[in-house]
Motif scaffolding. Structure first.
Motif, PDB file in Angstrom:
ATOM      1  N   ILE A 123       6.977  40.449  78.087  1.00 35.89           N
ATOM      2  CA  ILE A 123       7.005  41.224  76.838  1.00 35.89           C
ATOM      3  C   ILE A 123       6.566  42.671  77.045  1.00 35.89           C
ATOM      4  CG2 ILE A 123       6.820  39.266  75.246  1.00 35.89           C
ATOM      5  CD1 ILE A 123       3.834  39.778  75.009  1.00 35.89           C
ATOM      6  N   LYS A 124       6.493  43.100  78.326  1.00 37.30           N
ATOM      7  CA  LYS A 124       6.109  44.490  78.583  1.00 37.30           C
ATOM      8  C   LYS A 124       7.120  45.180  79.493  1.00 37.30           C
ATOM      9  CE  LYS A 124       2.576  44.983  75.967  1.00 37.30           C
ATOM     10  NZ  LYS A 124       2.662  45.880  74.817  1.00 37.30           N
ATOM     11  N   ALA A 125       6.988  46.498  79.607  1.00 37.48           N
ATOM     12  CA  ALA A 125       8.005  47.306  80.292  1.00 37.48           C
ATOM     13  C   ALA A 125       8.058  47.076  81.803  1.00 37.48           C
ATOM     14  CB  ALA A 125       7.751  48.783  80.008  1.00 37.48           C
ATOM     15  N   TYR A 158      -2.485  47.589  78.627  1.00 35.50           N
ATOM     16  CA  TYR A 158      -3.163  47.270  77.369  1.00 35.50           C
ATOM     17  C   TYR A 158      -2.459  47.910  76.186  1.00 35.50           C
ATOM     18  CZ  TYR A 158      -5.400  51.982  77.215  1.00 35.50           C
ATOM     19  OH  TYR A 158      -5.641  53.322  77.136  1.00 35.50           O
ATOM     20  N   ASP A 159      -2.733  47.344  75.019  1.00 37.09           N
ATOM     21  CA  ASP A 159      -2.456  48.013  73.750  1.00 37.09           C
ATOM     22  C   ASP A 159      -3.809  48.216  73.086  1.00 37.09           C
ATOM     23  OD1 ASP A 159       0.245  47.826  74.183  1.00 37.09           O
ATOM     24  OD2 ASP A 159       0.659  46.409  72.560  1.00 37.09           O
ATOM     25  N   LEU A 160      -4.013  49.414  72.530  1.00 36.23           N
ATOM     26  CA  LEU A 160      -5.214  49.616  71.723  1.00 36.23           C
ATOM     27  C   LEU A 160      -4.802  49.446  70.270  1.00 36.23           C
ATOM     28  CD1 LEU A 160      -8.221  50.435  71.425  1.00 36.23           C
ATOM     29  CD2 LEU A 160      -7.416  52.782  71.105  1.00 36.23           C
ATOM     30  N   GLY A 192      -2.175  48.857  63.543  1.00 31.98           N
ATOM     31  CA  GLY A 192      -1.779  48.063  64.706  1.00 31.98           C
ATOM     32  C   GLY A 192      -1.858  48.899  65.963  1.00 31.98           C
ATOM     33  N   GLU A 193      -0.793  48.857  66.769  1.00 32.69           N
ATOM     34  CA  GLU A 193      -0.825  49.510  68.080  1.00 32.69           C
ATOM     35  C   GLU A 193      -0.884  51.032  67.972  1.00 32.69           C
ATOM     36  OE1 GLU A 193       2.550  48.593  70.594  1.00 32.69           O
ATOM     37  OE2 GLU A 193       2.080  50.311  71.865  1.00 32.69           O
ATOM     38  N   LEU A 194      -1.929  51.579  68.571  1.00 30.79           N
ATOM     39  CA  LEU A 194      -2.121  53.033  68.562  1.00 30.79           C
ATOM     40  C   LEU A 194      -1.764  53.614  69.928  1.00 30.79           C
ATOM     41  CD1 LEU A 194      -3.416  54.751  66.280  1.00 30.79           C
ATOM     42  CD2 LEU A 194      -5.555  54.612  67.533  1.00 30.79           C
TER      43      LEU A 194
HETATM   44 MG    MG Z   1       3.889  49.583  73.175  1.00 32.03          MG
END
Ligand code: MG
Ligand code: 4AD
Length: 445
Positions: free
Chosen positions: A341-343, A359-361, A367-369
């Motif tokens: 699910i990631k690049a 990571y996602d912050l 939500g995702e910043l």
């Molecule tokens: Mg993203």
């Protein structure tokens, strides 16, 4: 060489003897004669007296125009002025608790600069109408407050990275590469080539670090988002950073540092704006390091504990991010997502190859910043990942060279600036965080 401007000695370019309304409201000119200029925010007349609320970029003050102090013809003209007419007013400042802001200018003279036509925005108009008239709506107090915060945010990002020793580096806007997957690319009619508007500065930055070292940018990114959500724009401003020899801990620290620095600057410079926007100033003030860090696996368990319908391998949508952020009183880092699910460029974790070092912050309400990762450094793995994604590695040839000639560990992230503004100002929709929003159904004015 032109003499250096000294604020003590000059009154600022273009001021020409006029004061900012803000200075009057701060009580700095009480009892004195001043000149202000701006636009009529509101107008009301009681026969022999006109009350004008005059707005400039710094605030709104009441000016009173008394019939007996003016020539009849001039008084009538001022009385007939419509909202948004521009004018200059001269007069003495007096404290008056009945006036909005507590001060008024008792006008001795006024000059009409432009008598406005009937302004097309009135009270309680539909969102669509306000969006159609965005070029006029940006004069509103609400938009002015948000755009003031926005200006502080941009300045804070530059200051933070520069202070930390990161240099500014630019990538092209037109590119043949998909950094974040083919689904959200905007094709451009570029002669006979397949070219798109850039989704991210990152791939070019990964070439840039070999010369400049640690770098950052603030630039527009483009996503042909099909998802019409309150937090997606098709054109947004992206703060990105790429650090040489950086690892996951480094970019976590750098993400936390940037977000805290932005919040601190905005609290310092725009507390009044935040209050007017009804933002959660207390929450912003309470933020400090460290932000909690949990793994994707932990996030899944926590969500399942909260009876959310998620299973291992799912990406998080709005409901999951909302629930997850509600479990913490600070922004939360979620690390080690499944690679699927990631690049393609994210490095795999050594201890578990099914996870990536990224990571996602996440923050409440938005939500995702930030999305960030350590980058894959091996050319074979990179080619394999591209193929797995259905991409043609030959288009990425030049990028693969960054893994052929002295490949080095590095990491970076991207932060959505409108999402930060949305979070800071507690906005319901991301379109209000940018002067002229571009969304799937709107690319005007
Ligand atoms: Mg993203
Ligand atoms: O997670 P994203 O897609 O990551 C990247 O683009 C990386 N190449 C960044 C990097 O490592 N240099 O996007 C990064 C951030 C997201 O966390 C989100 O805040 C914002 O960009 N973002 C959007 N903001 C508004 N509208 C959209 N459609 C956005 N898509 C992403």
């Amino acid at each position: 060489m032109a003499p250096k401007r000294n604020e003590q000695e000059t009154e600022g370019l273009g001021k020409k003897g006029f004061v900012d309304i803000e200075e009057i409201l701060e009580g700095n000119h009480t009892g004195r004669e001043v000149k202000v200029r701006g636009w009529i925010h509101r107008t009301r007349d009681i026969g022999n007296m006109v009350f004008l609320n005059v707005r400039d970029p710094s605030g709104v003050v009441q000016a009173t125009i008394a019939k007996d102090g003016f020539k009849e013809e001039k008084f009538e003209k001022i009385k007939d002025l419509l909202v948004e007419s521009s004018l200059k007013v001269k007069g003495e400042v007096a404290e008056d608790e009945r006036a909005p802001g507590g001060y008024e200018i008792r006008a001795s003279d006024a000059e009409i600069v432009h008598a406005s036509e009937d302004f097309p925005i009135h009270k309680d108009q539909s969102i669509e109408h306000l969006l159609d008239n965005r070029h006029l709506w940006i004069r509103s107090t609400e938009m002015r407050d948000i755009l003031n915060v926005r200006s502080t945010v941009f300045g804070a990002i530059h200051d933070y990275f520069r202070c930390e020793g990161y240099k500014e580096f630019q990538s092209p806007i037109l590119t043949p590469l998909a950094c974040e997957g083919g689904a959200t690319l905007f094709p451009v009619d570029y002669f006979d080539e397949d070219v798109y508007l850039t989704q991210s500065w990152q791939l070019y930055a990964e070439a840039g670090i070999f010369g400049l070292g640690d770098i950052y940018t603030i630039a527009p990114s483009f996503r042909a988002e099909k998802s019409r959500t309150p937090r997606h724009l098709t054109e947004y401003w992206h703060a990105e950073v790429e650090g040489l020899w950086h690892d996951l801990d480094d970019i976590i620290e750098l993400g936390e540092g940037l977000v805290l620095n932005i919040a601190e600057e905005v609290l310092k410079k725009n507390e009044e704006e935040l209050e007017r926007l009804d933002a959660d100033v207390e929450y912003l003030r309470s933020l400090d390091e460290p932000f909690p860090i949990i793994t994707y696996d932990e996030a899944i368990y926590r969500l399942q504990d909260e009876n959310m319908d998620v299973k291992y391998g799912d990406d998080f949508g709005v409901p999951e991010e909302k629930k997850l952020t509600s479990l913490f009183d600070k922004p939360v880092f979620v690390t080690h997502y499944p690679k699927e699910i990631k690049a393609f460029y994210m490095k795999r974790a050594e201890e578990d190859e099914s996870k990536v070092l990224g990571y996602d912050l996440m923050v409440p309400h938005v939500g995702e910043l930030i999305g960030g990762s350590v980058r894959e450094t091996k050319v074979e793995s990179m080619i394999k990942r591209l193929e797995d994604e259905g991409e043609d590695p030959s288009i990425y040839e030049w990028f693969l060279d960054t893994r052929r000639y002295g490949s080095v560990p590095h990491a970076g992230y991207g932060l959505g600036i409108e999402r930060v503004i949305m979070w800071l100002c507690d906005l319901d929709h991301i379109r209000d965080a940018i002067p002229f929003p571009r969304t799937p159904n709107r690319c005007r004015p």
